[in-house]
Design a protein around this motif. Structure first.
Motif, short mmCIF file in Angstrom:
data_model
loop_
_atom_site.label_atom_id
_atom_site.label_comp_id
_atom_site.label_asym_id
_atom_site.label_seq_id
_atom_site.Cartn_x
_atom_site.Cartn_y
_atom_site.Cartn_z
N UNK A 82 18.66 -1.97 10.73
CA UNK A 82 19.85 -2.47 10.06
C UNK A 82 20.43 -1.60 9.33
N UNK A 83 19.61 -0.34 8.80
CA UNK A 83 20.26 0.62 8.03
C UNK A 83 20.91 1.87 8.80
N UNK A 84 22.16 1.52 9.57
CA UNK A 84 22.73 2.55 10.16
C UNK A 84 22.04 3.05 11.19
N UNK A 85 21.29 2.09 12.05
CA UNK A 85 20.56 2.37 13.04
C UNK A 85 19.31 3.09 12.79
N UNK A 86 18.86 3.04 11.80
CA UNK A 86 17.73 3.67 11.58
C UNK A 86 16.66 2.63 10.95
N UNK A 87 15.36 2.67 11.52
CA UNK A 87 14.33 1.91 10.90
C UNK A 87 13.69 2.23 9.67
N UNK A 88 13.59 1.52 8.55
CA UNK A 88 12.98 2.05 7.44
C UNK A 88 12.00 0.73 7.00
N UNK A 89 10.80 1.35 6.64
CA UNK A 89 9.72 0.24 6.29
C UNK A 89 9.69 0.33 4.69
N UNK A 90 10.21 1.49 4.17
CA UNK A 90 10.29 1.52 2.67
C UNK A 90 11.88 2.14 2.43
N UNK A 91 12.31 1.36 1.19
CA UNK A 91 13.63 2.08 0.76
C UNK A 91 13.65 2.61 -0.63
N UNK A 92 14.93 3.15 -1.10
CA UNK A 92 14.75 3.99 -2.33
C UNK A 92 15.85 3.57 -3.17
N UNK A 93 16.82 2.64 -2.69
CA UNK A 93 17.92 2.18 -3.28
C UNK A 93 18.11 0.51 -3.42
N UNK A 94 18.49 -0.14 -4.45
CA UNK A 94 18.95 -1.57 -4.23
C UNK A 94 19.85 -1.79 -3.12
N UNK B 34 0.95 -1.26 0.12
CA UNK B 34 0.11 0.01 -0.19
C UNK B 34 0.80 1.25 0.17
N UNK B 35 1.87 1.05 0.48
CA UNK B 35 2.91 2.31 0.57
C UNK B 35 3.47 2.80 -0.64
N UNK B 36 3.70 1.53 -1.46
CA UNK B 36 4.30 1.78 -2.72
C UNK B 36 3.38 2.27 -3.66
N UNK B 37 2.01 1.83 -3.60
CA UNK B 37 0.74 1.95 -4.28
C UNK B 37 0.16 3.61 -4.30
N UNK B 38 0.56 4.01 -2.73
CA UNK B 38 0.23 5.20 -2.50
C UNK B 38 1.25 6.08 -3.15
N UNK B 39 2.44 5.81 -3.21
CA UNK B 39 3.50 6.85 -3.81
C UNK B 39 3.21 7.01 -5.40
N UNK B 40 2.85 5.81 -5.88
CA UNK B 40 2.24 5.97 -7.34
C UNK B 40 1.22 6.98 -7.60
N UNK B 41 0.08 6.72 -6.80
CA UNK B 41 -0.88 7.64 -7.00
C UNK B 41 -0.60 9.04 -6.65
N UNK B 42 0.28 9.39 -5.62
CA UNK B 42 0.75 10.66 -5.30
C UNK B 42 1.81 11.35 -6.43
N UNK B 43 2.18 10.46 -7.23
CA UNK B 43 2.90 11.03 -8.24
C UNK B 43 1.92 11.74 -9.55
N UNK B 44 0.73 11.49 -9.49
CA UNK B 44 -0.29 12.11 -10.35
C UNK B 44 -0.50 13.68 -9.67
N UNK B 45 -0.55 14.44 -10.49
CA UNK B 45 -0.42 15.89 -10.36
C UNK B 45 -1.66 16.31 -9.56
N UNK B 46 -2.69 15.50 -9.83
CA UNK B 46 -4.15 15.97 -8.98
C UNK B 46 -4.52 14.93 -8.12
N UNK B 47 -3.75 14.28 -7.28
CA UNK B 47 -4.20 13.13 -6.19
C UNK B 47 -3.48 13.49 -5.22
N UNK B 48 -4.08 13.44 -4.04
CA UNK B 48 -3.58 13.57 -2.95
C UNK B 48 -4.04 12.34 -1.90
N UNK B 49 -3.21 11.44 -1.65
CA UNK B 49 -3.30 10.28 -0.87
C UNK B 49 -2.49 10.70 0.62
#
Length: 326
Positions: free
Chosen positions: A205-217, A94-109
């Protein structure tokens, strides 16, 4: 054909049928033709009925013209707005899906707003929160404010949604909120994601920071190195519970305007995103997200007790989840 001679007498009206001399073969042909015509008529009637059943009933979105209390929509005040809600489970994409919708100019999720307990403490607090969102008075980094054409948020099934479903369904129907159900076809992969994410809340695991979603391989690879242990004893029951929960949600909200989307379908068939935009009745555009999938490849690479899980599910209806990929 038979000749019909009508004779009217003073006693009663009578019909005298004078049978012409016809061969038995001719009469059989008449019966056969009549049967064929009747059969063709019945078939056409059935086909017409079945075809009409296959034609989808056109369902339109209700449009709104919100008047927020916190700002002025200015020149966009005459632009209609559609209301929606993404109904899902944690770690279902749902987080990924929501970022897709929010990339639309006229959608606010606006994210997972009911993760905060006070906002869902009772029906009154839920309705107040919904009113703020749909009145455009809810501000997040995703808010397009004045010129939003569709506004919504994501709502997990275990965040008061099913516990108060009657009042929420009534609200959705009364306010014209469209529901988008987002599920995973493979709940076994969801289990892996849930356990791995829960572990990282404490391990960071990521330098002492919790991340539910990531932006790099690189970040995805770092998080995927942890392999959770699944409970093989309760595994089948847990899979059944997930299915029951999804079915219950669909049953509760079957009177609302809704569509069902699967995470795997969004990945393998990007035209599904176009259908979502059409469902929201907004201009169809190419949508994108910076998020990177964490658990890629075979499931056997991501479960520590893979042999136990493989043995537990082999020969069951859930065996397909062992090898399903996208």
């Amino acid at each position: 054909m038979a000749e019909f001679i009508c004779l009217y007498g003073k006693d009663s009206a009578s019909i005298v049928i004078k049978q012409p001399k016809r061969s038995p073969l001719f009469l059989r042909m008449i019966v056969l033709v009549f049967a064929m015509v009747c059969g063709l008529y019945i078939c056409l009637r059935q086909f017409s009925f079945q075809t009409s059943q296959l034609v989808p009933t056109p369902i339109t979105t209700r449009i709104h013209y919100p008047k927020p209390q916190t700002f002025n929509r200015s020149e966009c005040g005459h632009n209609p707005v559609r209301f929606f809600a993404i109904l899902s489970m944690q770690r279902s994409g749902s987080g990924w899906f929501e970022t897709l919708l929010n990339s639309h100019d006229n959608v606010s999720s606006n994210g997972e707003i009911f993760s905060v307990l006070d906002r869902r403490r009772n029906v009154s607090s839920i309705v107040q929160t919904l009113d703020r969102v749909y009145n455009l008075d809810w501000f997040t980094s995703a808010s397009k404010n004045e010129c939003s054409a569709a506004v919504g948020f994501k709502w997990m099934l275990n965040q008061g949604l099913l516990d108060n479903h009657e009042e929420i369904v009534d609200y959705f129907n009364r306010r014209g909120v469209s529901a988008i159900f987002l599920f995973r076809r493979n709940p076994l992969r969801r289990m892996v994601s849930v356990l791995a994410n829960s572990y990282d809340r404490y391990a960071k695991l990521l330098n002492g920071t919790h991340k539910s979603h990531v932006h790099s391989p690189e970040e995805a690879d770092a998080l995927s190195r942890y392999k959770p242990v699944l409970n093989s004893t309760s595994l089948i029951h847990d899979l059944q519970e997930t299915e029951i929960l999804a079915a219950k949600a669909l049953e509760y909200f079957n009177t609302t305007r809704h569509m069902v989307v699967f995470y795997e379908d969004l990945i393998t068939n990007r035209t599904r995103l176009e259908q979502v935009q059409e469902f929201l009745n907004i201009p169809v555009k190419n949508l994108s997200s910076r998020q990177v999938k964490i658990h890629r490849g075979d499931l056997s690479d991501h479960i520590k007790n893979w042999e136990d899980i493989n043995k537990t599910l082999n020969g069951t209806e859930y065996e397909k989840f062992l090898r399903a990929d996208y």
